[in-house]
Enzyme design. Sequence first.
Site, PDB file in Angstrom:
ATOM      1  N   CYS A  55      36.511  39.289  39.744  1.00  0.00           N
ATOM      2  CA  CYS A  55      35.995  37.926  39.629  1.00  0.00           C
ATOM      3  C   CYS A  55      34.491  37.990  39.344  1.00  0.00           C
ATOM      4  CB  CYS A  55      36.264  37.155  40.912  1.00  0.00           C
ATOM      5  SG  CYS A  55      35.579  35.476  40.905  1.00  0.00           S
ATOM      6  N   CYS A  58      32.631  36.363  42.687  1.00  0.00           N
ATOM      7  CA  CYS A  58      32.551  37.016  43.998  1.00  0.00           C
ATOM      8  C   CYS A  58      32.849  38.506  43.987  1.00  0.00           C
ATOM      9  CB  CYS A  58      33.482  36.316  44.981  1.00  0.00           C
ATOM     10  SG  CYS A  58      35.239  36.573  44.639  1.00  0.00           S
ATOM     11  N   CYS A 103      40.589  32.413  41.515  1.00  0.00           N
ATOM     12  CA  CYS A 103      40.366  33.546  42.411  1.00  0.00           C
ATOM     13  C   CYS A 103      40.756  33.112  43.822  1.00  0.00           C
ATOM     14  CB  CYS A 103      38.900  33.962  42.367  1.00  0.00           C
ATOM     15  SG  CYS A 103      38.454  35.210  43.593  1.00  0.00           S
ATOM     16  N   CYS A 106      37.304  33.085  46.184  1.00  0.00           N
ATOM     17  CA  CYS A 106      36.217  32.107  46.026  1.00  0.00           C
ATOM     18  C   CYS A 106      36.644  30.814  45.354  1.00  0.00           C
ATOM     19  CB  CYS A 106      35.039  32.722  45.268  1.00  0.00           C
ATOM     20  SG  CYS A 106      35.299  32.954  43.497  1.00  0.00           S
ATOM     21  N   CYS A 128      46.220  33.697  30.883  1.00  0.00           N
ATOM     22  CA  CYS A 128      45.219  33.453  29.847  1.00  0.00           C
ATOM     23  C   CYS A 128      43.889  33.206  30.565  1.00  0.00           C
ATOM     24  CB  CYS A 128      45.661  32.243  29.025  1.00  0.00           C
ATOM     25  SG  CYS A 128      44.638  31.893  27.614  1.00  0.00           S
TER      26      CYS A 128
END
Length: 140
Positions: A55, A58, A103, A106, A128
């Site tokens: 991510c 985070c 995510c 976060c 995607c």
Amino acid sequence: MATTEGDQKLDKSTPEGAWKKLLSAQEYHILREKGTEPAGSGQYNKFYEQGTYVCAGCGTPLYESETKFNSGCGWPAYYDNLPGAVERHEDRAYGMIRTEITCANCGGHLGHVFKGEGFPTPTNERHCVNSVSVKFKPKE
């Protein structure tokens, strides 16, 4: 779970003001405001090195390179995420029903997942994902 230089944990409890300071304007727009980068513009669209995609907000590991495939859609595509790393939510924006992916740590917007498109992958799914939503960590 990632932390800032001041050891502030970065997760769903992180205030929006902190995200605005930590992320670039484009990262903030996509990760926190559910934006989308233009098709074909992302640095990971046609990138196939071995490693892990984390991510961009985070640092949580999300996808392994082995699950990335060329879908031709203009965004990086993966057929599966790391266990527990991604959450799915119904998205009714723009007059259609899609499945948004974020995510799990976060809440940062990654993109959307599509099922049953007939790609020759083990899951018959296409995650995607905006390139801006992830950062690549090469295999050591």
